[in-house]
Design an enzyme around this catalytic site. Structure first.
Site, short mmCIF file in Angstrom:
data_model
loop_
_atom_site.label_atom_id
_atom_site.label_comp_id
_atom_site.label_asym_id
_atom_site.label_seq_id
_atom_site.Cartn_x
_atom_site.Cartn_y
_atom_site.Cartn_z
N HIS A 126 -36.45 45.17 80.96
CA HIS A 126 -37.72 44.90 80.57
C HIS A 126 -38.84 45.79 81.54
O HIS A 126 -39.82 46.29 81.25
CB HIS A 126 -38.48 43.46 80.58
CG HIS A 126 -37.69 42.89 79.54
ND1 HIS A 126 -38.29 42.89 78.04
CD2 HIS A 126 -36.69 41.91 79.35
CE1 HIS A 126 -37.67 41.93 77.28
NE2 HIS A 126 -36.79 41.37 77.96
N ASP B 234 -37.41 41.89 73.30
CA ASP B 234 -37.05 40.53 72.97
C ASP B 234 -37.86 40.40 71.42
O ASP B 234 -38.86 40.54 71.38
CB ASP B 234 -37.72 39.32 73.69
CG ASP B 234 -36.90 39.37 75.04
OD1 ASP B 234 -35.97 39.89 75.25
OD2 ASP B 234 -37.68 38.78 76.04
N GLU C 107 -28.61 35.60 75.07
CA GLU C 107 -29.86 35.43 74.42
C GLU C 107 -29.99 36.10 73.12
O GLU C 107 -29.93 37.51 73.21
CB GLU C 107 -31.10 35.89 75.22
CG GLU C 107 -31.12 35.03 76.62
CD GLU C 107 -32.26 35.61 77.54
OE1 GLU C 107 -32.30 36.72 77.51
OE2 GLU C 107 -32.50 34.89 78.53
N HIS D 106 -32.45 39.13 72.61
CA HIS D 106 -32.76 40.18 73.84
C HIS D 106 -31.72 41.36 73.60
O HIS D 106 -30.61 41.27 73.56
CB HIS D 106 -32.51 39.60 75.18
CG HIS D 106 -32.41 40.66 76.52
ND1 HIS D 106 -33.65 40.69 77.28
CD2 HIS D 106 -31.46 41.73 76.75
CE1 HIS D 106 -33.34 41.59 78.02
NE2 HIS D 106 -32.31 42.03 77.74
C1 LIG Z 1 -36.63 35.70 80.20
C2 LIG Z 1 -35.79 36.34 78.61
N1 LIG Z 1 -37.12 36.42 77.97
C3 LIG Z 1 -35.24 37.38 79.21
O1 LIG Z 1 -35.81 38.65 78.91
N2 LIG Z 1 -34.07 37.63 79.96
C4 LIG Z 1 -33.54 38.91 80.31
C5 LIG Z 1 -32.11 38.42 80.90
C6 LIG Z 1 -34.46 39.60 81.47
O2 LIG Z 1 -34.92 38.81 82.06
O3 LIG Z 1 -34.32 40.63 81.56
ZN LIG Z 2 -35.60 39.81 77.22
#
Ligand SMILES: C[C@@H](N)C(=O)N[C@H](C)C(=O)O
Ligand SMILES: [Zn+2]
EC number: 3.4.13.22
Length: 189
Positions: free
Chosen positions: A105, A112, A169, A172
């Site tokens: 990110h 997401d 997740e 994601h």
């Molecule tokens: C926090 C969650 N929405 C997410 O994006 N998790 C991944 C593993 C990240 O933090 O990159």
């Molecule tokens: Zn994410």
């Protein structure tokens, strides 16, 4: 090129996304506003891949809702302070050390998302966003059949254009096609 130049605003490229950025509100697991920009920024090539996926979803009658995209390093640190479990929140980088950049990110290569039907309702999925339990992973055998079917459909379309689903997740996805750029700490607005 500055950090800001390598990120694009998704809606400037394609207005057909629903933007519901949870970390720009206090309606997220931190119970606080994590950053101020209520908008979706991505690496330009990642945005192009997401638009490709959107076209497939659209043909099938669905819209894409984006919950998070680019997030500054500062925000990643805050998320990790609250849930320091690398399976669910990526460990923030130590920027004083040499870093091999990956999709994240923090460089706008991860998104997401979920899907919305023609009535504006989110499809049934295994869990809510940021439900940090085993139910969020597609390997979990307790997921109801319809939720599994929807999450597997989401995954198959995203992977068909070059994203890779994240095993823990269902929401994601990482752009594994684009060359990873340095992480950024820029804020928008
Ligand atoms: C926090 C969650 N929405 C997410 O994006 N998790 C991944 C593993 C990240 O933090 O990159
Ligand atoms: Zn994410």
């Amino acid at each position: 090129m500055s950090d800001k130049d390598s990120l694009v605003r998704l809606l400037d490229l394609d207005p057909e996304f629903i933007i519901d950025i949870k970390y720009a509100t206090d309606n997220n697991f931190t119970k606080q506003r994590v950053y101020n920009f209520n908008d979706c920024y991505l690496n330009k090539d990642t945005a192009i891949l997401l638009i490709k996926a959107k076209k497939i979803f659209k043909k099938d009658g669905y819209k894409v809702k984006v919950w998070d995209a680019y997030r500054p390093i500062r925000a990643q640190k805050l998320l990790f302070e609250i849930v320091p479990i690398d399976d669910f929140v990526a460990t923030p980088p130590d920027m004083r050390k040499p870093i091999i950049f990956e999709y994240s990110h923090m460089n706008g290569l991860s998104v997401d998302i979920t899907l919305v039907d023609s009535n504006g309702n989110e499809l049934e999925m295994p869990t809510e966003f940021d439900d940090f339990t085993e139910m969020a992973g597609l390997g979990c055998d307790k997921i109801p059949p319809q939720a599994r079917k929807n999450a597997e459909y989401l995954k198959s379309v995203m992977e068909s254009v070059g994203f890779k689903a994240y095993r823990n997740e269902w929401w994601h996805f990482n752009d594994v096609v684009t060359k990873a750029t340095p992480y950024s700490d820029v804020e928008f607005n």
